[in-house]
Design a protein around this motif. Structure first.
Motif, PDB file in Angstrom:
ATOM      1  N   CYS A 141     -58.157  46.099  40.525  1.00  0.00           N
ATOM      2  CA  CYS A 141     -58.384  44.984  39.615  1.00  0.00           C
ATOM      3  C   CYS A 141     -58.936  45.467  38.154  1.00  0.00           C
ATOM      4  O   CYS A 141     -59.407  46.314  38.430  1.00  0.00           O
TER       5      CYS A 141
ATOM      6  N   ASP B  20     -62.347  41.304  36.109  1.00  0.00           N
ATOM      7  CA  ASP B  20     -61.587  40.318  37.286  1.00  0.00           C
ATOM      8  C   ASP B  20     -62.590  39.868  38.182  1.00  0.00           C
ATOM      9  O   ASP B  20     -63.702  40.560  38.653  1.00  0.00           O
TER      10      ASP B  20
ATOM     11  N   ILE C 262     -47.642  48.307  45.524  1.00  0.00           N
ATOM     12  CA  ILE C 262     -47.617  48.622  44.084  1.00  0.00           C
ATOM     13  C   ILE C 262     -47.267  50.085  43.749  1.00  0.00           C
ATOM     14  O   ILE C 262     -46.432  50.630  43.099  1.00  0.00           O
TER      15      ILE C 262
ATOM     16  N   MET D 188     -44.830  42.559  44.361  1.00  0.00           N
ATOM     17  CA  MET D 188     -45.973  41.803  44.990  1.00  0.00           C
ATOM     18  C   MET D 188     -45.591  40.735  45.460  1.00  0.00           C
ATOM     19  O   MET D 188     -44.667  40.115  44.892  1.00  0.00           O
TER      20      MET D 188
ATOM     21  N   SER E 210     -41.759  39.474  44.505  1.00  0.00           N
ATOM     22  CA  SER E 210     -40.819  40.169  43.699  1.00  0.00           C
ATOM     23  C   SER E 210     -40.470  41.577  44.139  1.00  0.00           C
ATOM     24  O   SER E 210     -41.170  42.348  44.781  1.00  0.00           O
TER      25      SER E 210
ATOM     26  N   LEU F 205     -39.328  44.613  42.471  1.00  0.00           N
ATOM     27  CA  LEU F 205     -39.198  44.943  40.977  1.00  0.00           C
ATOM     28  C   LEU F 205     -38.117  46.107  40.897  1.00  0.00           C
ATOM     29  O   LEU F 205     -37.519  46.122  39.781  1.00  0.00           O
TER      30      LEU F 205
ATOM     31  N   MET G 232     -50.269  47.634  35.331  1.00  0.00           N
ATOM     32  CA  MET G 232     -50.113  48.685  36.227  1.00  0.00           C
ATOM     33  C   MET G 232     -48.700  48.648  37.151  1.00  0.00           C
ATOM     34  O   MET G 232     -48.612  49.243  38.093  1.00  0.00           O
ATOM     35  N   ARG G 233     -47.947  47.451  36.639  1.00  0.00           N
ATOM     36  CA  ARG G 233     -46.472  47.425  37.275  1.00  0.00           C
ATOM     37  C   ARG G 233     -46.460  46.940  38.711  1.00  0.00           C
ATOM     38  O   ARG G 233     -45.794  47.472  39.308  1.00  0.00           O
ATOM     39  N   CYS G 234     -47.566  45.900  38.940  1.00  0.00           N
ATOM     40  CA  CYS G 234     -47.641  45.567  40.355  1.00  0.00           C
ATOM     41  C   CYS G 234     -46.389  44.451  40.610  1.00  0.00           C
ATOM     42  O   CYS G 234     -45.849  44.285  41.811  1.00  0.00           O
ATOM     43  N   GLY G 235     -45.942  43.698  39.328  1.00  0.00           N
ATOM     44  CA  GLY G 235     -44.973  42.763  39.634  1.00  0.00           C
ATOM     45  C   GLY G 235     -45.540  41.410  40.337  1.00  0.00           C
ATOM     46  O   GLY G 235     -44.766  40.376  40.558  1.00  0.00           O
ATOM     47  N   LYS G 236     -46.662  41.169  40.388  1.00  0.00           N
ATOM     48  CA  LYS G 236     -47.235  39.892  40.671  1.00  0.00           C
ATOM     49  C   LYS G 236     -46.858  38.739  39.847  1.00  0.00           C
ATOM     50  O   LYS G 236     -46.908  37.514  40.327  1.00  0.00           O
TER      51      LYS G 236
ATOM     52  N   HIS H  10     -42.684  40.746  34.144  1.00  0.00           N
ATOM     53  CA  HIS H  10     -43.127  41.875  34.112  1.00  0.00           C
ATOM     54  C   HIS H  10     -42.237  42.699  33.169  1.00  0.00           C
ATOM     55  O   HIS H  10     -42.776  43.800  32.407  1.00  0.00           O
TER      56      HIS H  10
ATOM     57  N   PRO I 276     -53.870  40.789  38.469  1.00  0.00           N
ATOM     58  CA  PRO I 276     -55.090  41.416  38.845  1.00  0.00           C
ATOM     59  C   PRO I 276     -55.429  42.555  37.657  1.00  0.00           C
ATOM     60  O   PRO I 276     -56.930  43.017  37.763  1.00  0.00           O
TER      61      PRO I 276
END
Lengths: 664, 129
Positions: free
Chosen positions: A394, A398, A434, A462, A478, A480, B23-27, B43, B77
Motif C-alpha cells: 500500500c 495508507d 497484482i 483484484m 477485475s 485486467l 501499481m496496476r492492481c485493478g482494484k 484503471h 491501496p
C-alpha cells in the motif's frame, strides 16, 4: 609541539576528480607543526599504508592527518598502520574529503577550499590529541534468544552446537512459533510439523539450551559481553518440573469455552490446556481468564485428577535474572487484522478466511482433521477465490495496509491452490494477483505447476468486494487482461493478509536500545554487509523481526546470526572504545545532571575525601564514569554545567580548536 | 510513452492525482459499480492520463457514466484516486470556452430521476466555492 604528517588520498577519481589534491597537500604543508605533506592515489592500499609508515619512521611523526573517505570506512586501517610503527592509534585523525567534500560539491575551486579548511581543522585537533589506551572487558559466555519460533530455535541450536550456553525466552506456552501452525511447506510440500517438531525436541534435549517458555523479557541492562536480563516467568499454575504432559487435566476440565489460539479460534479448548500434541515443553498451562477455580474458587477438578500433583493454583509470576554476552531478537510476525478490509467481508462473512486460518483448516491436526470444510456450514467448498496483497504494497500514507511486499504470500497461495486442486479436483480455484513474485530456488517452477499441472485459474486483477449472497459469497473482481469485471459465486474466499512484526517487538527493541524502522522491523547495522547485526553492539537479528522472509531464508539467516553470536562468545575479552567520558573531580559540583542524561547508566556518584585548606579533609559528592559501560556518546559533556565532564579523544578543547581552525 | 501536453498537465493539476503511484492492481475496476456502462474503466483512465490521451477520454461517454461514488478512491491501496481524474476530465470539457454553462438556480428545475447523479455532484462541486 607535534610533528604532523598529512596524507591526501585521491581515492582514484572519487576525491581527485573534484578536489585539487596537490593544492590541498601543498597548502596544508605550511600549517604549524606539519613536517611532511603528500598526496597519493589510494592511501588505503598496501603501498599507501607503506608510504605512511615510512614517513612516520623518516620524519619521526607524532601525529597523522589523512584526508580521505569517511572515518567509518578506513579509520581503522590507518590507525592500524600507525600502530605498526609504534605510534598510538589515537594520534591519527581523518579529514573526510570524500563524503563531506568531493561527493557533494561540483565546483573544484570551492571543493578544494573546503578540503583545505577541513584539513586545517584536523591538524588543529591532532595538536591536542593524547595517546589513548583501549581497555578490555570480559565476556559472559551465554546467549539469550528472544522468541522460540523456527528462527530462534535454529539460532539457539547453532550456538549450542558450538559449545555455548543459550537460553530461549518464548512468551507462549510452547516453542514452535508460526511454523508449528502450518500445514505443508513450499516448494517441496513436506509437512511443517514433520520437519519442525524434531528440531523443537533437539532444542529441548540439548544440554546447552534452556527453554523459558511462557516467559517474557522484563528488562535488559549492560552492554556487549555483559548484559543482565530480567525474565518474567509467568505463572502457569502448573509445576513444570512435576507435569508429565499426560493431558488428563485438559480432558477433564469442565470449562471448554476458551478459543483455541493454535487453531486460529476455529474450535475451543479447556481452561487448562496443552497447545498441541507436540508442544515443547509438553506441560499444561492454566488460562487464568477462563479457569473457574482461579476466577471464583469453585472447581479444582484438574488438581484432583492430576496424578503428579503438578497443579498449583497459588503459583505466582517469578522474575529471574541472568547474564549474557549477546542477545538475539527473533520476535517474529503476525498477520495483520483483516477486519479493517470491510470490502472483503472478513469478520462479517464466516466463509472469508485468512491464509493462516486456511492452514489450520487443511491441517490433519486442525479442527477439521485436514478435511477442507467451510466454517459456516461445514460443507465442502466447490469454488475457492484467493485474494493476493491484502494489506501489502500500500502507499506510505495508507491507514489500513503496509507499504512493503510481505514476500511469502505468492508462494503459500500457490501451495494452497495446488493442494486444494490435488485433494479436491472438483473444486474451481481462482487466484487474483497484482504480480506473481516467485524468486527463489524452484519457486517459479512451483507456481507454474499450480497453473499448468493443477489448472488453477490465475487472473491478473483484484477483488473489489465480497458480499454474502445466500449460502454463497459473491465476489466482484477485475480481469485486467480481458478488460472485464467478473462476478464469481464462491464458497470460500481466502485473503493473503500482509504480515507485520509481532506487537512485542517495539518494547523489546526499546529495552535493547536496538533501532527499528517505521514498520517496527529491526534495522540492520548495514543492509547488505551486516544484515544480522543490530547497530547496537551485542544485539543480533534472526528471522522475520528484521524483514519479511520465508522458512528457507529464515533458517539461513538464523544460522548466520548464530555465527555472529559465536564470534562474540568465542572471545575471552572484548576491546573497549577508549573514547569514553571522564569527570574532573576537582571541577565536579555533584549536581547529577550527567547521571540523568546518560542512556547507558555508566555514571555513578560517590562521596570522596578531598584535601581542604589547613590540613582539613572535605567530603564531596562527585561523578565517576564506568569506562566499560560508557559508549562515548557525549551527552554528559553537554549536560555538565561546570565543564567537569569531558570525552577522551573528543575533548571540549579539541572540538573548539577545530571550530577555530574552520572559522579562521 | 508518456508525453506531456497542456491538457494532461491541466487534468493532473486540477485533480491533484499522481498517476505514477498506480501499481496496476485493478482494484478500482474491480470495485466500480458502473463498470458495465463504461467504455473506459477506472484503471484505464489512470493509464490513459499517464499516456496523455486526454482527448480520447474527453470524447468518451464514460466520463458521464461515472457515479462519483468514490469507491475506487476509497479502496485504492496506492491512493491514486481515479474518480478525481474522471472529475477533472469532465471539468475540462465543461469549462471549455464558448460552451453553455449551467447556473446553480437552474439545477432544481432540471432534476429528474433519470439524470446521472454525477452531473448533480459535479455541479455542486463546481459552484460550491
Amino acid at each position: 609541539m607535534q610533528r604532523i604528517g598529512v596524507f591526501i588520498c585521491h581515492c582514484g577519481t572519487n576525491i581527485a576528480g573534484t578536489v585539487d589534491v596537490k593544492a590541498v597537500a601543498e597548502a596544508l604543508s605550511h600549517e604549524a607543526g606539519v613536517v611532511f605533506s603528500t598526496d597519493y592515489q589510494y592511501m588505503c592500499s598496501e603501498s599507501g599504508q607503506q608510504l605512511m609508515r615510512e614517513a612516520i619512521r623518516e620524519h619521526r611523526l607524532t601525529g597523522i592527518v589523512v584526508g580521505s573517505c569517511s572515518p567509518r570506512m578506513h579509520e581503522a586501517t590507518f590507525r592500524k598502520a600507525a600502530a605498526a610503527e609504534g605510534l598510538n592509534s589515537y594520534m591519527v585523525e581523518i579529514a573526510n574529503l570524500r563524503e563531506h567534500v568531493s561527493w557533494i560539491h561540483k565546483d573544484m575551486k570551492e571543493a578544494t577550499e573546503k578540503a583545505i579548511i577541513l584539513g586545517r581543522a584536523a591538524i588543529a585537533k591532532v595538536h591536542l590529541n593524547a595517546p589513548l589506551q583501549a581497555g578490555e572487558s570480559p565476556v559472559t559466555k551465554r546467549a539469550l534468544v528472544i522468541g522460540g519460533g523456527i528462527a530462534g530455535i535454529q539460532t539457539a541450536l547453532d550456538i549450542a552446537e558450538a559449545g555455548f550456553e543459550v537460553d530461549i525466552v518464548e512468551k507462549s506456552p510452547t516453542i514452535g512459533g508460526k511454523m508449528a501452525q502450518l500445514d505443508k511447506t513450499f516448494p517441496t510440500l513436506d509437512c511443517a510439523a514433520c520437519i519442525l517438531t524434531p528440531k523443537m525436541v533437539d532444542a529441548a534435549q540439548h544440554e546447552k539450551i534452556t527453554i523459558y517458555a511462557y516467559s517474557e523479557l522484563e528488562a535488559v541492562k549492560g552492554y556487549i559481553g555483559n548484559f543482565k536480563a530480567q525474565i518474567r516467568r509467568k505463572a502457569r499454575f502448573v509445576d513444570e518440573t512435576k507435569c508429565t504432559g499426560c493431558g488428563i487435566c485438559t480432558e477433564k476440565c469442565p470449562m471448554k469455552k476458551a478459543p483455541n489460539e493454535f487453531n486460529m479460534g476455529f474450535d475451543k479448548r479447556g481452561a487448562v490446556y496443552i497447545p498441541f500434541a507436540q508442544a515443547v515443553p509438553k506441560v499444561a498451562t492454566i488460562d487464568a481468564d477462563y479457569c473457574l477455580m482461579l476466577k471464583n474458587g469453585k472447581c479444582g477438578i484438574c488438581s484432583k485428577v492430576c496424578g503428579a500433583g503438578a497443579i498449583d493454583y497459588k503459583q505466582q509470576d517469578e522474575i529471574i535474572e541472568r547474564e549474557y554476552g549477546a542477545i538475539v531478537a527473533a520476535t517474529g510476525f503476525n498477520p495483520i487484522d483483516a477486519k479493517v478490509y470491510g470490502e472483503y467481508g472478513y469478520g462479517t462473512c464466516p466463509d472469508v478466511v485468512t491464509s493462516l486460518e486456511l492452514e489450520r483448516l487443511m491441517n490433519a491436526a486442525g479442527p477439521t482433521n485436514g478435511t477442507l470444510l467451510r466454517p459456516s456450514d461445514k460443507e465442502h467448498p466447490h469454488t475457492v477465490v484467493f485474494v493476493q496483497c491484502v494489506g501489502s504494497r500500500c502507499t506510505e500514507t495508507d491507514e489500513r495496509g503496509k507499504p512493503y511486499c510481505s514476500k511469502i504470500c505468492c508462494m503459500y497461495t500457490a501451495k494452497h491452490a495446488m493442494l486444494i486442486r490435488e485433494k479436491y479436483p472438483d473444486t474451481d480455484v481462482y487466484v487474483f494477483y497484482i504480480d506473481v513474485r516467485t524468486p527463489g530456488k524452484n519457486f517459479d517452477e512451483f507456481y507454474r505447476r499450480a497453473v499448468e499441472q493443477y489448472g488453477v485459474h490465475y487472473i491478473k486483477g483484484m477483488v473489489g468486494k465480497v458480499t454474502q449472497n445466500g449460502k454463497q459469497l459473491r465476489v466482484q473482481a477485475s480481469d485486467l487482461l480481458a478488460g472485464e469485471q467478473l462476478h464469481i459465486n464462491a464458497d470460500l474466499v481466502v485473503l493473503a493478509t500482509a504480515i507485520e512484526p509481532d506487537k512485542t517487538a517495539r518494547s523489546i527493541g526499546t529495552m535493547l536500545t536496538a533501532s527499528m524502522d517505521t514498520n517496527d522491523f529491526f534495522t540492520e547495522a548495514h543492509p547488505k554487509l551486516r544484515p544480522v547485526e543490530s547497530p547496537t553492539a551485542g544485539i543480533f537479528l534472526s528471522g522475520v523481526c528484521q524483514g519479511p522472509k520465508d522458512i528457507p531464508e529464515t533458517v539461513s539467516q538464523a544460522s548466520a546470526c548464530a555465527a555472529k553470536v559465536i564470534g562474540v562468545l568465542a572471545k575471552d575479552k572484548l576491546t573497549c572504545n577508549p573514547c569514553v567520558a571522564s569527570s574532573d573531580e576537582l571541577l565536579c559540583n555533584g549536581c547529577s545532571s550527567c547521571e540523568k542524561v546518560c542512556p547507558y547508566g555508566a555514571i555513578t556518584y560517590t562521596d570522596k575525601e578531598f584535601r581542604g585548606p589547613n590540613r582539613t579533609t572535605l567530603i564531596r559528592r562527585v561523578a565517576s564514569v564506568n569506562p566499560a559501560v560508557c559508549q562515548g556518546c557525549g551527552a554528559c559533556t553537554v549536560a555538565c554545567p561546570s565543564g567537569a565532564m569531558d570525552l577522551k579523544g573528543f575533548t571540549n578543547k579539541q572540538i573548539m580548536a577545530e571550530v577555530d581552525a574552520i572559522c579562521k | 510513452m508518456s508525453h506531456s501536453n497542456h491538457a494532461t498537465e491541466q487534468v493532473l493539476r486540477s485533480s491533484g492525482v499522481d498517476v505514477r503511484k498506480c501499481m496496476r492492481c485493478g482494484k478500482c475496476t474491480a470495485t466500480c459499480p458502473a463498470f458495465d456502462e463504461m467504455e473506459y474503466h477506472p484503471h484505464q483512465f489512470v493509464y490513459m492520463v499517464e499516456k496523455g490521451e486526454i482527448e480520447k477520454l474527453a470524447a468518451s461517454p464514460s466520463i458521464y457514466k461515472c457515479l462519483s461514488c468514490f469507491a475506487c478512491v476509497d479502496r485504492c491501496p496506492r491512493g491514486v484516486e481515479p474518480a478525481k481524474l474522471v472529475e477533472a476530465v469532465r471539468l475540462s470539457v465543461i469549462r471549455k470556452q464558448g460552451q453553455n454553462h449551467m447556473s446553480p438556480d437552474a439545477i432544481p428545475a432540471l432534476l429528474d430521476e433519470d439524470m446521472p447523479q454525477q452531473l448533480f455532484v459535479t455541479a455542486l462541486r463546481k459552484y460550491s466555492k
